[in-house]
Design an enzyme around this catalytic site. Structure first.
Site, PDB file in Angstrom:
ATOM      1  N   HIS A 100       5.281  -5.343 -16.334  1.00  0.00           N
ATOM      2  CA  HIS A 100       4.661  -6.356 -15.484  1.00  0.00           C
ATOM      3  C   HIS A 100       4.112  -7.503 -16.335  1.00  0.00           C
ATOM      4  O   HIS A 100       4.036  -7.410 -17.564  1.00  0.00           O
ATOM      5  CB  HIS A 100       3.510  -5.752 -14.672  1.00  0.00           C
ATOM      6  N   ASP A 102       0.488  -9.951 -15.876  1.00  0.00           N
ATOM      7  CA  ASP A 102      -0.757  -9.640 -15.173  1.00  0.00           C
ATOM      8  C   ASP A 102      -1.027 -10.499 -13.940  1.00  0.00           C
ATOM      9  O   ASP A 102      -0.866 -11.719 -13.972  1.00  0.00           O
ATOM     10  CB  ASP A 102      -1.932  -9.746 -16.156  1.00  0.00           C
ATOM     11  N   HIS A 249       4.750  -6.746 -20.204  1.00  0.00           N
ATOM     12  CA  HIS A 249       4.256  -5.646 -21.026  1.00  0.00           C
ATOM     13  C   HIS A 249       4.197  -4.371 -20.190  1.00  0.00           C
ATOM     14  O   HIS A 249       4.193  -4.417 -18.947  1.00  0.00           O
ATOM     15  CB  HIS A 249       2.886  -5.961 -21.643  1.00  0.00           C
ATOM     16  N   ARG A 264     -10.353  -5.152 -21.743  1.00  0.00           N
ATOM     17  CA  ARG A 264      -9.384  -6.203 -21.426  1.00  0.00           C
ATOM     18  C   ARG A 264     -10.074  -7.452 -20.895  1.00  0.00           C
ATOM     19  O   ARG A 264     -10.985  -7.369 -20.071  1.00  0.00           O
ATOM     20  CB  ARG A 264      -8.429  -5.656 -20.354  1.00  0.00           C
TER      21      ARG A 264
HETATM   22  C1  SIN Z   1      -2.421  -3.751 -19.092  1.00  0.00           C
HETATM   23  O1  SIN Z   1      -1.389  -3.637 -18.447  1.00  0.00           O
HETATM   24  O2  SIN Z   1      -3.123  -4.750 -19.000  1.00  0.00           O
HETATM   25  C2  SIN Z   1      -2.857  -2.639 -20.022  1.00  0.00           C
HETATM   26  C3  SIN Z   1      -1.847  -2.365 -21.073  1.00  0.00           C
HETATM   27  C4  SIN Z   1      -2.245  -1.197 -21.934  1.00  0.00           C
HETATM   28  O3  SIN Z   1      -3.199  -0.487 -21.624  1.00  0.00           O
HETATM   29  O4  SIN Z   1      -1.588  -0.968 -22.954  1.00  0.00           O
END
Ligand code: SIN
Length: 273
Positions: A100, A102, A249, A264
């Site tokens: 995805h 974000d 990612h 995050r």
């Molecule tokens: C995310 O998708 O923002 C998290 C990615 C992760 O935890 O590696």
């Protein structure tokens, strides 16, 4: 302070480690500009062994962009823009565990995400990234022409994404919807990238999901070919900064029975065109 940045690419497609920098220091504008340049050139940059408090993490984030709040989880006490991304030993589902970019269900999705590793399993829990400039450029001229006029609808309740969210708040009950171009032009580099993703793309605008899915399924596979990707192995204190305008990612969920905790921050972006 002006750091002497050393930039080490980690894969052919994208991603670079920046070494020789302490992000807790008061960084000069020239250093921030060098980090931003590396971020635009490599799409994701990684820093290791950082000792950052939440205040220090926020301070660095504010030098790169404008932090915003995530709608589906409460932030840390005193730091509403920092979301804890946690998988406990008793959980089997990982947040962000499929490909995805974000929060594309916002009309202006975040330009970048920063992730700081706080606690990690002994092995596993890496994150993969995929370069969507390369994904676009690898398409045939005929496919590029067909995609040029298409838009897609992003829904926060698409099952692929909503089932990976833990610690839901009441906001989970409201559905966020936005539509975006399938191919977007990066506002800073001017390059075109493929801008759909498995987690949040429900269908093409003006078409049903059934009509959209055959082509979307092809593109979802196409855009994550190994040759477009890099994989980052975390250690406590590792910090990643990636460009959501041209990458995907996915968190790799291969560490059941262990705790992983990441902090995050997402940074305000613009309306994709
Ligand atoms: C995310 O998708 O923002 C998290 C990615 C992760 O935890 O590696």
């Amino acid at each position: 302070m002006t750091a002497n940045l050393e930039i080490r690419p980690i894969a052919g497609a994208m991603g670079a480690e920046i070494v020789g920098i302490d992000l807790a220091q008061d960084l000069s504008d020239a250093t921030i500009a060098a980090i931003r340049r590396a971020f635009l050139d490599h799409l994701a940059v990684f820093f290791r062994d950082q000792s950052l408090t939440s205040a220090g993490f926020m301070a660095f984030a504010r030098r790169i962009g404008q932090p915003l709040e995530y709608p589906f989880a409460k932030g840390l006490d005193g730091f509403p823009e920092i979301t804890a991304v946690v998988k406990r030993p008793d959980q089997t589902i990982a947040f962000g565990g499929n490909w995805h970019t974000d929060t594309t269900y916002f009309p202006a999705p975040p330009m970048a995400t920063m992730l700081l590793a706080r606690a990690l399993p002994p092995t596993g829990g890496d994150t993969q990234f995929a370069n969507q400039y390369l994904a676009y450029e690898a398409l045939s001229d005929g496919m590029k022409a067909m995609l040029a006029g298409l838009r897609w609808v992003s829904r926060s309740d698409k099952a692929e994404a909503s089932r990976t969210r833990e610690d839901r708040t009441g906001a989970e009950r409201s559905v966020l919807i936005a539509d975006h171009p399938v191919v977007r032009t990066h506002p800073e580099t001017g390059r075109k990238s493929l801008y759909i993703n498995l987690a949040h793309t429900a269908h093409f605008l003006g078409m049903t999901a059934e009509e959209s899915m055959p082509l979307l399924r092809y593109l979802f596979q196409h855009q994550i070919q190994p040759a477009f990707t890099c994989r980052f192995r975390w250690a406590p204190g590792s910090l990643a900064l990636w460009d959501n305008r041209c990458t995907l990612h996915a968190a790799i969920n291969d560490y059941n029975g262990f705790r992983r905790e990441m902090h995050r921050i997402t940074l305000v972006g613009d309306v994709p065109v």
